[in-house]
Design an enzyme around this catalytic site. Sequence first.
Site, PDB file in Angstrom:
ATOM      1  N   ILE A  50       0.807  -1.219   0.000  1.00 42.81           N
ATOM      2  CA  ILE A  50       0.000   0.000   0.000  1.00 42.81           C
ATOM      3  C   ILE A  50       0.840   1.269   0.000  1.00 42.81           C
ATOM      4  O   ILE A  50       0.288   2.367  -0.100  1.00 42.81           O
ATOM      5  CB  ILE A  50      -0.969   0.032   1.206  1.00 42.81           C
ATOM      6  CG1 ILE A  50      -0.203  -0.089   2.524  1.00 42.81           C
ATOM      7  CG2 ILE A  50      -2.002  -1.067   1.084  1.00 42.81           C
ATOM      8  CD1 ILE A  50      -1.103  -0.015   3.752  1.00 42.81           C
ATOM      9  N   GLY A 106       8.072   4.060   2.153  1.00 42.13           N
ATOM     10  CA  GLY A 106       8.624   5.138   2.958  1.00 42.13           C
ATOM     11  C   GLY A 106      10.126   5.210   2.792  1.00 42.13           C
ATOM     12  O   GLY A 106      10.723   4.469   2.008  1.00 42.13           O
ATOM     13  N   MET A 128      12.444   4.284   4.808  1.00 42.04           N
ATOM     14  CA  MET A 128      13.169   3.119   5.300  1.00 42.04           C
ATOM     15  C   MET A 128      12.678   1.805   4.728  1.00 42.04           C
ATOM     16  O   MET A 128      13.367   0.798   4.817  1.00 42.04           O
ATOM     17  CB  MET A 128      13.068   3.062   6.837  1.00 42.04           C
ATOM     18  CG  MET A 128      13.892   4.104   7.539  1.00 42.04           C
ATOM     19  SD  MET A 128      15.655   3.826   7.322  1.00 42.04           S
ATOM     20  CE  MET A 128      15.839   2.291   8.220  1.00 42.04           C
ATOM     21  N   GLY A 129      11.476   1.761   4.178  1.00 42.04           N
ATOM     22  CA  GLY A 129      10.973   0.473   3.695  1.00 42.04           C
ATOM     23  C   GLY A 129       9.605   0.593   3.054  1.00 42.04           C
ATOM     24  O   GLY A 129       9.095   1.688   2.827  1.00 42.04           O
ATOM     25  N   ASP A 178      10.767  15.142   9.865  1.00 42.05           N
ATOM     26  CA  ASP A 178      10.248  14.968   8.504  1.00 42.05           C
ATOM     27  C   ASP A 178       8.743  15.238   8.468  1.00 42.05           C
ATOM     28  O   ASP A 178       7.969  14.473   7.888  1.00 42.05           O
ATOM     29  CB  ASP A 178      10.552  13.560   7.994  1.00 42.05           C
ATOM     30  CG  ASP A 178      10.484  13.469   6.471  1.00 42.05           C
ATOM     31  OD1 ASP A 178      10.566  14.527   5.810  1.00 42.05           O
ATOM     32  OD2 ASP A 178      10.337  12.354   5.937  1.00 42.05           O
TER      33      ASP A 178
END
Length: 544
Positions: free
Chosen positions: A222, A225, A227-228, A339
């Site tokens: 879905i 990001g 990091m993953g 962020d």
Amino acid sequence: MHLELPRSIRPPGAASTVTGTEEGRAFFQERLAIFGLCLLVLAGGSWLLLAFAYWFGSGLDEHGPFTAGGLLHLTNALVAGGLWWATRREKRTGLQLHALDAGAALALVAVWGLAGASLPAPIGAFVALLSFTLGTLARAIVVPSTAWRTLAIGVVGAGMLVLFTVWHNGPSRSVLGGAIATSCWALSATAIATLASHTIFGLRREVQKARVLGQYTLEVKIGSGGMGDVWRASHALLRRPTAIKLLRPGRLDDKAIARFEREVQLTARLTHPNTVSIYDFGRTRDGVFYYAMELLDGIDLEQLVREHGPQPAERVIHLLLQLCGALAEAHELGLVHRDIKPQNVLLCPRKNDQEYTKLLDFGLVKTLHPHPESGLTEAALTGVNTLAGTPLYMSPEAIQAPESVDARSDLYALGVVAWYLLVGHPPFEANSIIEICGQHLHTAPRRPSVALRASVPSDLEDIVLACLEKRPEDRPRSARELRRLLEACALEQPWTTERSIDWWRTRSHSTPVSEPPPSISQTLALDLTAREQPAAPELAARAS
């Protein structure tokens, strides 16, 4: 310390049966419908061709659409159509689907046997066996089935063909030879179909195993990001919809692993209702790191503005108040998000109540506390010489001195988000990251009302511009102070529950009209170590 979960934990029989999970049941029903539709098209098309040839061609009675052969073609189409109709819409249980599968398969065998019996002996046997072979193989390829189930249906079907052969040949010396020949051909077709089911179902089972992490089964990707990747998943026992974040395989160095573990550990300490909730954290035996968090239904603030344009001031205040609460808790625990941007804020509807926001993705979070368990310091994890964040929403100090970033940097980014919500685009835009950073450092933002060319409450404008001050000491001192300032804003029409419910009912399903510029809106992680080494001036940059 991370929690290590066995890879093989899942509900009994979930991977070994067709309908052991809801996903498997839905897939089984979908494939049955496809199988029925394919046979309907083939058999129905054959009957229509027969009718066309009779009415506009030969006109011979033995080839008519309502002869025994023609009616059997039509019956074949009706059986297949019935299977398609029974599985195309209404949700069926696993038991009902298995009954439809076996019933339709054997009913089709009966039709094929009758078709063979309606023709002269050599041709009839050939037609019946050919139909049985093609139908059995088609079912093994299209319909998910265990090898044992395909074998059982095939053996029963082969026995039915043998009976039709004996009945068709009658009491003659060739009846035994015909029965043996029919048995050999039908059982050979069944063996091949069984092997096909074993291979295809086995591959599907391996795919399911690969998508099981601890007690969670991954369903569909879905999002992504810094990091993953994020997947929709379900818990094996609780059946609770969950979002799973996975560390990308190409980033399994010690620093990335430590940052990933720290992200979930720090986020799990946050309990504010406007911060995403963490359920679980794990690491599989083959080294995949993941954590489970609440699955949220909504749109992010970037999508909100992209689809629906600038937002009314009262709604902006309503959203900012919630984000201030989430940031206040994080800052009081010594955590700086670093962020804050529209893509990291999800707007969710809630029945019979106000909409609410969720602050996501603490992948760049900074804390001043050491991490003895990982063996890495804060400087090693976040990088003293690392410029981290999203250029459109980075504070001046995050650009000039990343090591000095504190809670007021989050307030600057929140001010940029507020400006974006009010006007429909960020306060600083340019064709390159360097120009964007230069404007954050040296250019004063316009008042939102000037950029929008429409009225914006002056007290709200003053608060937003205060958040966008270049010097941290000129901004609100904390998220709690910013919340108090927002609460004091005078509003003629507050964002009420009724307005929220009406908005979600009438506008939440529109289609996006544009996509954001990918290069500037991405998260930036820029290694600035090279600036201290004149002999090697090149910069190593990574956009994620």
